[in-house]
Design an enzyme around this catalytic site. Sequence first.
Site, mmCIF file in Angstrom:
data_model
loop_
_atom_site.group_PDB
_atom_site.id
_atom_site.type_symbol
_atom_site.label_atom_id
_atom_site.label_comp_id
_atom_site.label_asym_id
_atom_site.label_seq_id
_atom_site.Cartn_x
_atom_site.Cartn_y
_atom_site.Cartn_z
ATOM 1 N N SER A 115 -63.725 -35.875 -61.370
ATOM 2 C CA SER A 115 -62.819 -35.542 -62.955
ATOM 3 C C SER A 115 -61.791 -34.874 -63.054
ATOM 4 O O SER A 115 -61.162 -34.581 -64.289
ATOM 5 C CB SER A 115 -63.725 -35.808 -64.108
ATOM 6 O OG SER A 115 -64.851 -34.327 -63.597
ATOM 7 N N LYS A 116 -62.298 -33.613 -61.990
ATOM 8 C CA LYS A 116 -61.317 -32.323 -62.678
ATOM 9 C C LYS A 116 -60.163 -31.820 -61.456
ATOM 10 O O LYS A 116 -59.878 -30.786 -60.986
ATOM 11 C CB LYS A 116 -62.007 -31.259 -63.439
ATOM 12 C CG LYS A 116 -63.258 -31.090 -64.159
ATOM 13 C CD LYS A 116 -64.350 -30.246 -64.450
ATOM 14 C CE LYS A 116 -64.790 -30.293 -65.545
ATOM 15 N NZ LYS A 116 -65.607 -29.796 -66.433
ATOM 16 N N ASN A 117 -59.938 -33.538 -60.647
ATOM 17 C CA ASN A 117 -59.159 -32.798 -59.604
ATOM 18 C C ASN A 117 -58.151 -33.373 -60.407
ATOM 19 O O ASN A 117 -56.991 -34.122 -60.738
ATOM 20 C CB ASN A 117 -59.910 -34.254 -58.696
ATOM 21 C CG ASN A 117 -58.579 -34.021 -57.098
ATOM 22 O OD1 ASN A 117 -57.520 -33.518 -57.846
ATOM 23 N ND2 ASN A 117 -58.875 -34.033 -56.135
#
Lengths: 339, 441
Positions: A115-117
Amino acid sequence: MESDEGDEQQQEAERLPLSQRPEWSDVTPIPQDDGPNPVVPIAYKPEFSETMSYFRAVYYSNERSSRSFQLTKEAICLNPGNYTVWHFRRQIIETLHADLQDELAFVGRIAKSNSKNYQLWHHRRWVAEKLGTGAVNKELQFTKKMLSLDAKNYHAWSHRQWVLQALGGWEDELDYCQMLLGEDIFNNSAWNQRYFVVTRSPLLGGLIAMRDSEVNFTIEAILGNPENESPWRYLRGLYKDDTESWINDPRMSSVCLKVLSTKSNYVFALSTLLDLICHGFWPSEEFREAINALNTPDSGPLDSDLGRAICRVLECVDPLRCNYWLWRKSKLPLTVSSQ
Amino acid sequence: MAVAIIKVVDIIKIIIIYLVQQPASPPVSHAHSHSLLLRSPSYSHGLSTSHSLSLTAVSPTSPSFLKNSTSASPNRRWLRLLLRRFPTSVKLRPSLKFWLKWLKKVIKFSFAVVKPLPLTSLLLHLEMGELAADKHVKYIISVEKKKDSFESVVMEHLRLNGAYWGLTTLDILGKLDAVDEEDVISWILKCQDESGGFAGNIGHDPHVLYTLSAVQVLALFDKVDILDADKVSNYIVGLQNEDGSFSGDIWGEVDTRFSYIAICCLSILQRLDKINVDKAVEYIVSCKNLDGGFGCTPGGESHAGQIFCCVGALAIAGALHHVDKDLLGWWLCERQVKSGGLNGRPEKLPDVCYSWWVLSSLIMIDRVHWINKDKLVKFILDCQDMENGGISDRPDDAVDVFHTYFGVAGLSLLEYPGLKPIDPAYALPVDVVNRIFFSKK
């Protein structure tokens, strides 16, 4: 994200090594070149190195085929941070005119664990941009789903803001912010988004038109949790570039007074009152009484200047930032005092 | 009564300082801003030249960090005579430690009636751990060597960033010579693409992220000259968009991070004039929010990392007057939470990396005295792995090179003894930055 990542995980469990797959028999894999003398030999998963070696082979030979397309998928699942693989995948998509809806679905499936890529989010945006306004609903749904997992995910918010501005879909945005704030009134991202909608939505009439209702909503939020930083800043932002209206709106000072009267969680109320005074607000006697009643230790004889009195209280109750409050005290206009 | 306690407490304080403290390094507040002050027109505006060249506190609102702990000079001679009679070493003996612990309790109790500021600082100095510098050096070198570990392999595409984090940390700790300079430089050059940009590792695509790291690492070794500066700058110039923003690479992702990277990189290469600086500044300013902070794009939530990028870019471009320093300074100092650590946005958890992003931003706008530095130092030191070296995001989490760099860099900004000062805008040691700008034609 209708189907979960089961597909990707299942494939990994049933995975046949590339060297044993007949469709790859003509390719010579290229191992990672880390220079001479790497100290310790292989200590990582063999399928990882194999996949990347085959990837390097097709990447260097610029083979944009369906088998290399499939390979990029495997490589991304093994290491989603490797931006070169994502790049090559986009080049293949362009060459093969691959189905973009399928691509959105693929990204959707691996988004939960990534989700934070940065690469994932940029890839999603690239695909959505190609699809244009037709992708609006899907993108709003996707970001909504990601935000339900982490309501402060910076990437998700950034993507959502891009979708609204590039593709539209403003209709339900204010309601969405309302819902999120209902779930967590402390969510600074949701407050930021609210400001974004109120100031930029083509459907709402602009900041000044919305100001009144927004002030009322914000004050309610403040009174519920006066220690919440976000609504205080939001309240100030509603009067951006209009200090005169800000200090003349009786609701500004009255909310400070209400919080002070509760004698708890009043740090932001005090700093807001201080700001008002510094910009020309004349506090009545009630304010002096409220501050006297706070009864903090070390207050000593209370300053006749209300601004200075407020600063002294703040130095005491917010000691982490006492240098800031000392500085505020030194910057007070000398003529300010209560009536 | 209160006055009597103050007197007793003061005497005890003086004794403790003398017995416990390491020899104080000379006050060097703003050693970090020294190089920036001389370069940026916005700093020298309104300041006399002697003021801006001074290495001591520049403005009356920013007292020296070390001032409180070195105040004992008039009484020291008297104490020296006393202690010659009763000699002691600087290290604590067990019985002394016990006595001091009890004394701490007494002093804490006195807090209620005494202005807490200098004593809080004192007590924190007593409680604080030490920086395990040698362990961190060993950790970084081991990460550099273990190229085949799983962790190393999954990060291979950003090894150039990893090199910057690791090597800058080594330089701050005074151990840059622990690596083979030629090895590193020849590898970096192999990462350069024909476009002029650098990739994260050999065989990858170029991106501004790695281009900046490459230039920064070469600067550490004073080898920026080996680059064809025009070639590298052309790569970056080609990525500026019409609205002044910068893309990360040919795929078009826009973010204020890339504005910072472009401006910082071109400045080091001394080619800043090749881009439209005014437009670049205009775009950054368009990302300013009502709280004084900056987001990744216009309207994006204020975030400490983005703020560092925007403030750093404006500082280098000589455009800091666009920042509302008082408003932003307050937002930034509100990032400090009870534990002393800093978070990146309201209501989020503290993380060591914000020790850099929030701290450097505060220094660039000359408001760093608004946070409690002692508590932040303690927080960073608590994030160390004292056995194996390295620093993590929060106490007791796993370490990594990224957080090790930000922890050490943060401590350097806080003037922790034994560390080279680091420039808050360029994120390189001050002597490296000065070398770039002052020893050239």
